[in-house]
Design a protein around this motif. Structure first.
Motif, PDB file in Angstrom:
ATOM      1  N   VAL A   3      19.602 103.926  21.924  1.00  0.00           N
ATOM      2  CA  VAL A   3      19.983 102.524  22.140  1.00  0.00           C
ATOM      3  C   VAL A   3      19.500 101.704  20.945  1.00  0.00           C
ATOM      4  CG1 VAL A   3      19.942 102.750  24.659  1.00  0.00           C
ATOM      5  CG2 VAL A   3      17.902 101.935  23.463  1.00  0.00           C
ATOM      6  N   PRO A   4      20.087 100.526  20.758  1.00  0.00           N
ATOM      7  CA  PRO A   4      19.675  99.715  19.605  1.00  0.00           C
ATOM      8  C   PRO A   4      18.257  99.172  19.763  1.00  0.00           C
ATOM      9  CG  PRO A   4      21.274  98.520  20.945  1.00  0.00           C
ATOM     10  CD  PRO A   4      21.175  99.905  21.515  1.00  0.00           C
ATOM     11  N   PRO A   5      17.644  98.802  18.640  1.00  0.00           N
ATOM     12  CA  PRO A   5      16.358  98.102  18.722  1.00  0.00           C
ATOM     13  C   PRO A   5      16.534  96.809  19.506  1.00  0.00           C
ATOM     14  CG  PRO A   5      16.912  98.654  16.439  1.00  0.00           C
ATOM     15  CD  PRO A   5      18.116  98.955  17.275  1.00  0.00           C
ATOM     16  N   VAL A   6      15.450  96.332  20.095  1.00  0.00           N
ATOM     17  CA  VAL A   6      15.527  95.104  20.893  1.00  0.00           C
ATOM     18  C   VAL A   6      14.671  93.998  20.282  1.00  0.00           C
ATOM     19  CG1 VAL A   6      16.087  96.259  23.077  1.00  0.00           C
ATOM     20  CG2 VAL A   6      13.702  95.909  22.466  1.00  0.00           C
ATOM     21  N   GLU A   7      15.124  92.775  20.502  1.00  0.00           N
ATOM     22  CA  GLU A   7      14.323  91.594  20.199  1.00  0.00           C
ATOM     23  C   GLU A   7      14.306  90.766  21.477  1.00  0.00           C
ATOM     24  OE1 GLU A   7      17.652  88.728  18.111  1.00  0.00           O
ATOM     25  OE2 GLU A   7      16.450  90.013  16.824  1.00  0.00           O
TER      26      GLU A   7
ATOM     27  N   ALA B 134      16.834 100.930  28.956  1.00  0.00           N
ATOM     28  CA  ALA B 134      17.730 101.766  28.149  1.00  0.00           C
ATOM     29  C   ALA B 134      19.022 102.068  28.910  1.00  0.00           C
ATOM     30  CB  ALA B 134      17.021 103.056  27.747  1.00  0.00           C
TER      31      ALA B 134
ATOM     32  N   ARG C 127       9.868  98.502  20.375  1.00  0.00           N
ATOM     33  CA  ARG C 127      10.944  98.024  19.486  1.00  0.00           C
ATOM     34  C   ARG C 127      12.288  98.638  19.865  1.00  0.00           C
ATOM     35  NH1 ARG C 127      11.229  95.612  15.391  1.00  0.00           N
ATOM     36  NH2 ARG C 127      12.165  97.079  13.939  1.00  0.00           N
ATOM     37  N   ARG C 128      12.239  99.811  20.500  1.00  0.00           N
ATOM     38  CA  ARG C 128      13.460 100.502  20.922  1.00  0.00           C
ATOM     39  C   ARG C 128      13.106 101.313  22.166  1.00  0.00           C
ATOM     40  NH1 ARG C 128      16.658 103.692  16.495  1.00  0.00           N
ATOM     41  NH2 ARG C 128      17.910 101.814  16.464  1.00  0.00           N
TER      42      ARG C 128
ATOM     43  N   THR D  48      20.668  94.684  16.605  1.00  0.00           N
ATOM     44  CA  THR D  48      19.677  94.631  17.676  1.00  0.00           C
ATOM     45  C   THR D  48      20.303  94.101  18.952  1.00  0.00           C
ATOM     46  OG1 THR D  48      18.985  92.419  17.038  1.00  0.00           O
ATOM     47  CG2 THR D  48      17.760  94.245  16.071  1.00  0.00           C
TER      48      THR D  48
ATOM     49  N   GLN E 104      21.629  99.493  12.484  1.00  0.00           N
ATOM     50  CA  GLN E 104      22.165  99.209  13.812  1.00  0.00           C
ATOM     51  C   GLN E 104      21.788  97.791  14.239  1.00  0.00           C
ATOM     52  OE1 GLN E 104      20.635 101.832  16.826  1.00  0.00           O
ATOM     53  NE2 GLN E 104      22.556 101.804  17.935  1.00  0.00           N
TER      54      GLN E 104
END
Length: 133
Positions: free
Chosen positions: A32-36, A122, A26-27, A4, A2
């Motif tokens: 929902v997608p992982p975040v950066e 989220a 990280r999520r 990010t 998925q």
């Protein structure tokens, strides 16, 4: 795998930026997608990051000086075409009306509560995905 989601975090306080990163993890939720993160401590850095593109959500600290997150939110909502949704960190619950004035999509209070923050982040990520952005 998925893709990010990129979350811009604006605060002049490194501890606040760290609290945001730790609260989101990280999520922020399983659906929902992982975040950066892209961290910014100044308004020019925020504007440059938004101009470069690729930002999915903005988290703005309303207590930042000299330019607070509420003013930054209002400015980017006026100036950025297809501005990403904004999660505003406010100093106290009574400031919620200012978050509305600034046109933020969501607001949570300082200090950052991990459960409340992750839920709000989220929610914004879900709504962004739902509209196909």
């Amino acid at each position: 795998m998925q893709p990010t989601a990129t979350v811009l975090v604006y605060s002049d306080n490194a501890t606040t930026r760290e609290q945001v990163r730790l609260a989101a993890g990280r999520r922020p939720a399983a659906d929902v997608p992982p975040v950066e993160f892209v961290e910014c401590a100044t308004l020019p850095a925020v504007l440059s990051a938004l101009e470069a593109g690729g930002i999915d959500i903005c988290v703005l600290d309303g207590e930042t000086a000299p330019v607070g997150g509420m003013g930054v939110c209002r400015q980017i909502k006026d100036e950025i075409f297809h501005c990403p949704p904004v999660l505003l960190l406010i100093g106290r619950p009574q400031d919620a009306w200012l978050a509305t004035w600034s046109r933020a999509e969501a607001a949570v209070t300082h200090p950052v509560d991990p459960v409340e923050f992750a839920g709000a982040l989220a929610g914004l990520l879900r709504s962004r995905t739902a509209v196909g952005a």
